[in-house]
Design a protein around this motif. Structure first.
Motif, PDB file in Angstrom:
ATOM      1  N   ILE A   3       0.652  -1.172   0.059  1.00  0.00           N
ATOM      2  CA  ILE A   3      -0.070  -0.044  -0.026  1.00  0.00           C
ATOM      3  C   ILE A   3       0.706   1.299  -0.085  1.00  0.00           C
ATOM      4  CG2 ILE A   3      -1.698   1.328   1.298  1.00  0.00           C
ATOM      5  CD1 ILE A   3      -2.882  -1.210   0.159  1.00  0.00           C
ATOM      6  N   GLN A   4       0.468   2.010  -0.835  1.00  0.00           N
ATOM      7  CA  GLN A   4       1.063   3.310  -0.841  1.00  0.00           C
ATOM      8  C   GLN A   4       0.356   4.530   0.085  1.00  0.00           C
ATOM      9  OE1 GLN A   4       2.863   4.256  -5.014  1.00  0.00           O
ATOM     10  NE2 GLN A   4       0.922   3.296  -5.428  1.00  0.00           N
ATOM     11  N   LEU A   5       1.034   4.588   1.283  1.00  0.00           N
ATOM     12  CA  LEU A   5       0.568   5.419   2.310  1.00  0.00           C
ATOM     13  C   LEU A   5       0.417   6.894   1.842  1.00  0.00           C
ATOM     14  CD1 LEU A   5      -0.644   4.435   4.861  1.00  0.00           C
ATOM     15  CD2 LEU A   5       1.273   5.647   6.157  1.00  0.00           C
ATOM     16  N   SER A   6       1.335   7.226   0.969  1.00  0.00           N
ATOM     17  CA  SER A   6       1.332   8.580   0.388  1.00  0.00           C
ATOM     18  C   SER A   6       0.086   8.990  -0.326  1.00  0.00           C
ATOM     19  CB  SER A   6       2.498   9.016  -0.224  1.00  0.00           C
ATOM     20  OG  SER A   6       3.462   8.701   0.659  1.00  0.00           O
ATOM     21  N   LEU A   7      -0.605   7.835  -0.853  1.00  0.00           N
ATOM     22  CA  LEU A   7      -1.731   8.188  -1.814  1.00  0.00           C
ATOM     23  C   LEU A   7      -3.029   8.048  -1.378  1.00  0.00           C
ATOM     24  CD1 LEU A   7       0.003   7.200  -5.311  1.00  0.00           C
ATOM     25  CD2 LEU A   7      -0.492   9.542  -4.401  1.00  0.00           C
ATOM     26  N   LEU A   8      -3.160   7.945   0.000  1.00  0.00           N
ATOM     27  CA  LEU A   8      -4.331   7.668   0.561  1.00  0.00           C
ATOM     28  C   LEU A   8      -4.952   9.115   1.083  1.00  0.00           C
ATOM     29  CD1 LEU A   8      -3.755   4.372   2.656  1.00  0.00           C
ATOM     30  CD2 LEU A   8      -4.816   4.670   0.517  1.00  0.00           C
ATOM     31  N   PRO A   9      -6.183   9.283   1.115  1.00  0.00           N
ATOM     32  CA  PRO A   9      -6.887  10.481   1.853  1.00  0.00           C
ATOM     33  C   PRO A   9      -6.455  10.358   3.152  1.00  0.00           C
ATOM     34  CG  PRO A   9      -8.394   9.195   0.398  1.00  0.00           C
ATOM     35  CD  PRO A   9      -7.328   8.427   0.729  1.00  0.00           C
ATOM     36  N   ILE A  10      -6.481  11.752   3.483  1.00  0.00           N
ATOM     37  CA  ILE A  10      -5.642  12.161   4.962  1.00  0.00           C
ATOM     38  C   ILE A  10      -6.988  11.531   5.855  1.00  0.00           C
ATOM     39  CG2 ILE A  10      -5.499  13.998   6.532  1.00  0.00           C
ATOM     40  CD1 ILE A  10      -4.656  15.700   4.234  1.00  0.00           C
ATOM     41  N   GLU A  11      -7.971  11.697   5.666  1.00  0.00           N
ATOM     42  CA  GLU A  11      -9.207  11.520   6.594  1.00  0.00           C
ATOM     43  C   GLU A  11      -9.340   9.944   6.955  1.00  0.00           C
ATOM     44  OE1 GLU A  11     -11.753  12.678   3.035  1.00  0.00           O
ATOM     45  OE2 GLU A  11      -9.732  13.144   3.875  1.00  0.00           O
ATOM     46  N   PHE A  12      -8.949   9.267   5.716  1.00  0.00           N
ATOM     47  CA  PHE A  12      -8.979   7.527   5.727  1.00  0.00           C
ATOM     48  C   PHE A  12      -7.710   7.248   6.575  1.00  0.00           C
ATOM     49  CE2 PHE A  12      -7.537   3.509   4.201  1.00  0.00           C
ATOM     50  CZ  PHE A  12      -8.649   2.782   3.966  1.00  0.00           C
ATOM     51  N   ILE A  13      -6.511   7.831   6.486  1.00  0.00           N
ATOM     52  CA  ILE A  13      -5.344   7.403   7.153  1.00  0.00           C
ATOM     53  C   ILE A  13      -5.539   7.736   8.799  1.00  0.00           C
ATOM     54  CG2 ILE A  13      -2.873   7.800   7.624  1.00  0.00           C
ATOM     55  CD1 ILE A  13      -2.697   8.535   4.623  1.00  0.00           C
ATOM     56  N   LEU A  14      -6.249   8.737   9.161  1.00  0.00           N
ATOM     57  CA  LEU A  14      -6.277   9.233  10.343  1.00  0.00           C
ATOM     58  C   LEU A  14      -7.592   8.489  11.253  1.00  0.00           C
ATOM     59  CD1 LEU A  14      -5.419  13.091  10.324  1.00  0.00           C
ATOM     60  CD2 LEU A  14      -3.804  10.892  10.761  1.00  0.00           C
ATOM     61  N   GLY A  15      -8.499   8.340  10.184  1.00  0.00           N
ATOM     62  CA  GLY A  15      -9.597   7.770  10.715  1.00  0.00           C
ATOM     63  C   GLY A  15      -9.814   6.124  10.574  1.00  0.00           C
ATOM     64  N   ARG A  16      -9.371   5.682   9.657  1.00  0.00           N
ATOM     65  CA  ARG A  16      -9.461   4.075   9.497  1.00  0.00           C
ATOM     66  C   ARG A  16      -8.251   3.419   9.878  1.00  0.00           C
ATOM     67  NH1 ARG A  16     -10.705  -0.834   9.097  1.00  0.00           N
ATOM     68  NH2 ARG A  16     -11.364  -1.644   7.188  1.00  0.00           N
ATOM     69  N   LEU A  17      -7.017   3.936   9.483  1.00  0.00           N
ATOM     70  CA  LEU A  17      -5.918   3.271   9.882  1.00  0.00           C
ATOM     71  C   LEU A  17      -5.194   3.541  11.308  1.00  0.00           C
ATOM     72  CD1 LEU A  17      -4.155   3.378   6.653  1.00  0.00           C
ATOM     73  CD2 LEU A  17      -5.709   1.773   7.139  1.00  0.00           C
ATOM     74  N   VAL A  18      -5.134   4.707  11.701  1.00  0.00           N
ATOM     75  CA  VAL A  18      -4.413   5.275  12.836  1.00  0.00           C
ATOM     76  C   VAL A  18      -5.323   4.421  14.090  1.00  0.00           C
ATOM     77  CG1 VAL A  18      -3.843   6.937  14.439  1.00  0.00           C
ATOM     78  CG2 VAL A  18      -3.400   7.134  11.876  1.00  0.00           C
ATOM     79  N   PRO A  19      -6.473   4.351  14.365  1.00  0.00           N
ATOM     80  CA  PRO A  19      -7.052   3.806  15.413  1.00  0.00           C
ATOM     81  C   PRO A  19      -6.846   2.395  15.717  1.00  0.00           C
ATOM     82  CG  PRO A  19      -8.563   5.529  14.509  1.00  0.00           C
ATOM     83  CD  PRO A  19      -7.497   5.022  13.420  1.00  0.00           C
ATOM     84  N   LYS A  20      -6.691   1.817  14.627  1.00  0.00           N
ATOM     85  CA  LYS A  20      -6.680   0.096  14.647  1.00  0.00           C
ATOM     86  C   LYS A  20      -5.337  -0.287  14.322  1.00  0.00           C
ATOM     87  CE  LYS A  20     -10.326  -1.977  13.271  1.00  0.00           C
ATOM     88  NZ  LYS A  20     -11.439  -2.573  12.309  1.00  0.00           N
ATOM     89  N   TYR A  21      -4.591   0.171  13.538  1.00  0.00           N
ATOM     90  CA  TYR A  21      -3.535  -0.508  13.028  1.00  0.00           C
ATOM     91  C   TYR A  21      -2.078   0.170  13.538  1.00  0.00           C
ATOM     92  CZ  TYR A  21      -6.726  -3.303  10.355  1.00  0.00           C
ATOM     93  OH  TYR A  21      -7.813  -4.179   9.943  1.00  0.00           O
ATOM     94  N   PRO A  22      -0.906  -0.255  13.719  1.00  0.00           N
ATOM     95  CA  PRO A  22       0.474   0.489  13.724  1.00  0.00           C
ATOM     96  C   PRO A  22       0.773   0.895  12.414  1.00  0.00           C
ATOM     97  CG  PRO A  22       0.625  -1.955  14.117  1.00  0.00           C
ATOM     98  CD  PRO A  22      -0.839  -1.825  14.025  1.00  0.00           C
ATOM     99  N   LEU A  23       1.130   2.014  11.982  1.00  0.00           N
ATOM    100  CA  LEU A  23       1.606   2.386  10.879  1.00  0.00           C
ATOM    101  C   LEU A  23       2.797   1.800  10.212  1.00  0.00           C
ATOM    102  CD1 LEU A  23       0.567   5.975  11.129  1.00  0.00           C
ATOM    103  CD2 LEU A  23      -0.674   4.263   9.987  1.00  0.00           C
ATOM    104  N   GLU A  24       3.662   1.167  11.279  1.00  0.00           N
ATOM    105  CA  GLU A  24       4.623   0.377  10.894  1.00  0.00           C
ATOM    106  C   GLU A  24       4.611  -0.668   9.977  1.00  0.00           C
ATOM    107  OE1 GLU A  24       4.031   1.181  14.111  1.00  0.00           O
ATOM    108  OE2 GLU A  24       5.414   2.928  14.330  1.00  0.00           O
ATOM    109  N   ILE A  25       3.229  -1.181   9.937  1.00  0.00           N
ATOM    110  CA  ILE A  25       3.182  -2.349   9.031  1.00  0.00           C
ATOM    111  C   ILE A  25       3.126  -1.758   7.500  1.00  0.00           C
ATOM    112  CG2 ILE A  25       1.768  -3.483  10.865  1.00  0.00           C
ATOM    113  CD1 ILE A  25      -0.912  -3.035   9.673  1.00  0.00           C
ATOM    114  N   PHE A  26       3.017  -0.504   7.132  1.00  0.00           N
ATOM    115  CA  PHE A  26       2.916   0.130   6.064  1.00  0.00           C
ATOM    116  C   PHE A  26       4.286   0.466   5.864  1.00  0.00           C
ATOM    117  CE2 PHE A  26      -1.336   0.601   7.956  1.00  0.00           C
ATOM    118  CZ  PHE A  26      -2.314   0.153   6.902  1.00  0.00           C
TER     119      PHE A  26
END
Length: 865
Positions: free
Chosen positions: A166-189
């Motif tokens: 996954i290219q984290l740099s091409l995801l919407p900001i609200e998706f990263i902060l709302g969907r990924l940050v609360p549930k997943y450690p960003l280190e897996i990306f």
């Protein structure tokens, strides 16, 4: 003795004797297994040819049955060692990935097949977010044992290793902060080459987007070699970059240039903009029909038009919502870029609508006018194929420009001009007169649509009901807040439009007479908010339109004196959303058949009364019930706890100005009830006892909140603001009002922790905001579109006018001002002494559009709806 499937043996014999096989998707796996077992090379070749022909089309020829059987074919090929068929399966799944994610069996795809598919250069998806959502769905449906399994020595991280694709740099900001940050450690990306052990949400914007914004070429060189950043292939039919505000013109060109297509056109000059430097040669994506670029305010008009002309000249649908940097005049260059365009959306966040008798404009002044630059466009005859045009919220649209659009777009069938405040009644009428008998969808909410426009609209749609088919008649009519219309005009409009499916006339003078003149039976959506209609007329409409899904009669006071008299008589209703006030009670709830329909959303306003027993029964009405909003209702602690425990699938809970005893026990019920699914929570003047500990509890029980509102929570301190900023990174709407201490130490934590905010409302929250808060918000909150403040909260007693908003998403700022405290006020507490006795004076409204900045003073205190 060898036992084998008889049909498979017959197919093998046919292959051995030179017969041509007629294969289906369910035959391939057993035939391949038998061919390898018996050593029939011709059958193996037949299976390989079939897989290659069926999965490589990318033109919707691969039906659902083929996709269903694909995992079993790949597994058989893997078990038998036929690597060529494995490669064909991976390529086929990659090409048809956008369709495969809609299949329920997608979660059962083998990991190694999914890995090969995502890594394939012809992976075809609509967006990076679609790919990320699909992988998250697949991962969350695997068992814990499989998640932790060590698949191979090369994939030692297990299933989470696929997220590196996954290219984290091409995801919407609200998706990263709302969907990924609360549930997943960003280190897996795969987030870059820096050596930090952890990545916090506070620096996610700088970390992920700095390189892509400053040097897109360097970003592409450091990303996958030979693979595009934005996933475009020759099979792409739709691309959606909504919310990716990091997208720029250079990124589009360099990403497209990296695509691995068979041929690339050589462009020796720039046909649309000769003065611009020549970009790298890019392929032509002939299959690309839909392109969405909503909320991408960094891309410039000239770069976009040049890319469209080179990359997708056969484009049919172009959606550019909330791109205020793009002027309406872009249609002149689009006529040369995309001559086949059928749908164009240039809408922006709707401006405030001046309601009759509610908002009094004292003066209007244009402070700054930005020069509107236009490139050297090659103007042509316009967009002859354009059928749908949306200019919603474009307050700079004038009569002349609107009529010019009419001449250049002769095939229009759907127009949305809601919120275009500069248009006059005669200007709208002149436009409509250009289109006799052709409109199917017309929306003009909050405009000067009046008598002349009404007559012109009747001219623009068929009036001969007997000779008109449903497909050629007006099906959508939205005239909310069109105060220039009289009752006789509404009667005429409704009398001759029997095929309407969507009808919205909120805040108009529509009456029972007009509703009785309507003879339609196909209504799906009816909005009559704040009108003088009675229950008798609404009963008449509902009795004839059993397929009605949305009903809004909130604020219709006549509903109280003349209630709904609807009798089901075995008739079933399909209501999914009900918004009512006066006239709604337990008895009417039953008479409308709401206890047996598929209700998903219920809003009860002033005048309506629904008991706790009825609210508790909502969970039995529909298992998909998602939204409940109560305003000025009498609710009890017991009823609230029971409702929250039963409605586990609730997404939205709004309690406004409700009476009754609500204690902390109700807050604790979120943990065992609907907390995990809740995305919107509004507690306005119902929990004055709320403290910082309660906010902390809510942050753990409701981690997925996107919209949050606390009003009248006097006990909250600045600790609550820090909790909000550190726990709810995905918030895109936040309202804090009359929380007297929460911003006493400023609000810098919000600017660092809630960077997905699009709407921010702070009023009477603590005198700690700096005078530069508006400018700071526009710089640190890249998605912020609406901001509401109060001068009482400013340390300097004023807020400075922002600069450089032309290069930000900020469109509307409301600054409320209060009179000085009264000399005769009662003794105040320490928490509210600064605000006690303050009386609202007026509101300064700052609005930006492509023409400049407009400032207005209004007598009332405004807030975002």
């Amino acid at each position: 003795m060898v036992k084998w499937d008889t049909p498979t043996i017959f197919m093998l014999l046919q292959c051995m004797h030179g017969f041509n096989l007629s294969l289906s998707s369910s035959m391939v796996a057993p035939l391949l297994q038998g061919a390898v077992f018996f050593g029939v090379e011709s059958a193996i070749s037949a299976c390989e040819d079939w897989v290659a022909s069926m999965f490589h089309t990318g033109s919707n020829q691969s039906n659902d049955n083929t996709l269903v059987c694909l995992p079993s074919i790949w597994t058989t090929a893997s078990d038998t060692g036929v690597t060529s068929i494995m490669e064909h399966c991976a390529k086929g799944l990659a090409i048809n990935f956008a369709e495969a994610v809609l299949w329920e069996g997608f979660v059962d795809i083998p990991f190694l097949l999914l890995w090969a598919c995502v890594d394939h250069p012809e992976l075809t998806v609509h967006s990076e977010m679609q790919l990320c959502n699909a992988l998250l769905r697949w991962y969350e449906n695997q068992t814990e044992e499989l998640r932790l399994a060590e698949l191979t020595k090369h994939l030692c991280e297990g299933y989470t290793s696929i997220f590196k694709k996954i290219q984290l740099s091409l995801l919407p900001i609200e998706f990263i902060l709302g969907r990924l940050v609360p549930k997943y450690p960003l280190e897996i990306f795969e987030v870059g080459t820096r050596g930090e052990e952890s990545l916090s949400a506070a620096n996610i914007l700088e970390y992920c987007f700095a390189s892509i914004l400053k040097s897109p070429l360097e970003f592409l060189q450091k990303s996958w070699v030979g693979k595009p950043a934005i996933r475009l292939t020759r099979h792409s039919q739709e691309v959606d970059l909504s919310g990716c505000q990091q997208v720029t013109g250079p990124l589009l060109f360099w990403s497209s240039a990296a695509c691995n297509l068979l041929s690339k056109p050589s462009r020796k000059s720039n046909p649309l903009f000769p003065h611009k430097p020549l970009w790298p040669d890019i392929p032509c994506f002939e299959n690309l029909k839909t392109f969405t670029l909503s909320r991408c305010w960094r891309i410039q008009e000239e770069d976009l038009c040049e890319w469209l002309a080179a990359a997708c000249p056969k484009l049919l649908i172009l959606r550019l919502q909330d791109c205020p940097q793009l002027a309406i005049s872009i249609y002149t260059s689009l006529s040369a870029c995309c001559p086949l365009l059928e749908v164009l959306d240039l809408s922006v966040t709707e401006e405030i609508v001046e309601m009759k008798g509610a908002v009094t404009v004292q003066k209007s002044q244009v402070l700054v006018v930005y020069p509107v630059t236009h490139g050297s466009y090659n103007k042509s005859d316009g967009l002859p194929n354009l059928k749908e045009l949306s200019l919603r919220g474009r307050s700079e649209l004038s009569d002349g420009m609107f009529n010019s659009l009419g001449y250049k777009c002769p095939a229009l069938q759907a127009v949305d001009i809601s919120g275009c405040s500069q248009l006059t009644d005669s200007g709208i009428a002149t436009f409509l007169n250009l289109y006799p008998n052709c409109f199917k969808d017309f929306r003009a909410a909050g405009t000067s649509f009046g008598p002349a426009s009404s007559r012109a609209l009747l001219h623009a749609v068929p009036v001969d009901v007997a000779s008109t088919s449903k497909n050629h008649a007006l099906q959508t009519l939205d005239l909310d807040k069109c105060f220039g219309l009289e009752e006789k005009h509404l009667i005429q409009l409704l009398k001759y439009q029997p095929f309407l499916a969507y009808l919205s006339m909120a805040y108009t003078c529509v009456s029972d007479t007009a509703l009785f003149a309507f003879s339609g039976t196909d209504l799906l959506h009816l909005n009559l908010r704040e009108t003088q209609v009675s229950g008798r007329a609404v009963t008449h409409i509902m009795a004839k339109n059993s397929r009605l899904k949305v009903l809004n009669t909130r604020g219709c006071t006549q509903m109280a004196t003349n209630n709904l008299e609807l009798q089901c008589d075995g008739q079933s209703f399909q209501l999914e959303e009900v918004i009512m006030g006066w006239g709604l009670s337990d008895s009417s709830f039953k008479s409308m058949g709401l206890g047996s329909c598929r209700l998903q959303s219920l809003t009860v306003g002033v005048g309506g009364t629904v008991s706790n027993t009825t609210l508790r029964s909502l969970s039995h009405i529909s298992s998909t019930f998602k939204h409940i909003s109560l305003c000025f209702q009498v609710i009890s602690d017991e009823g609230m706890m029971s409702m929250l425990q039963e409605l586990k699938g609730l997404h939205t809970l709004e309690l406004r100005h409700c009476l009754g005893q609500i204690s902390r026990e109700s807050i604790r019920m979120f943990k065992g009830g609907c907390g995990l699914n809740l995305t919107c929570l509004r507690l306005e003047r119902v929990t004055p006892w709320m403290e910082d500990s309660d906010v902390l509890l809510l942050s753990s029980t409701c981690p997925g909140l996107c919209r949050l509102s606390f009003v009248g929570c006097h006990c909250l301190t600045s600790d609550s603001l820090r909790i909000i900023a550190s726990k709810w990174h995905g918030l895109y709407e936040l309202k804090l009002e009359d929380c007297y201490q929460i911003t006493m130490d400023g609000a810098s934590c919000l600017l660092l922790g809630c960077q997905a905010l699009q709407v921010l409302h702070l009023r009477h929250t603590g005198k700690g905001l700096s005078g530069s808060f508006i400018q700071d918000s526009s710089m640190h909150l890249p998605l912020l579109q609406k901001l509401a403040l109060d001068t009482c909260d400013s340390v300097e007693k004023l807020f400075n006018k922002p600069t450089n908003t032309r290069y930000s998403a900020l469109r509307v700022v409301q600054i409320a001002r209060c009179h000085q405290p009264s000399l005769f006020c009662l003794p105040s507490t320490r928490a509210n002494h600064h605000y006690f006795g303050q009386c609202h004076k007026d509101t300064i409204v700052l609005e930006w559009n492509t023409c400049g900045l407009k400032r207005r003073f209004v007598n009332e205190r405004l807030c975002f709806s």
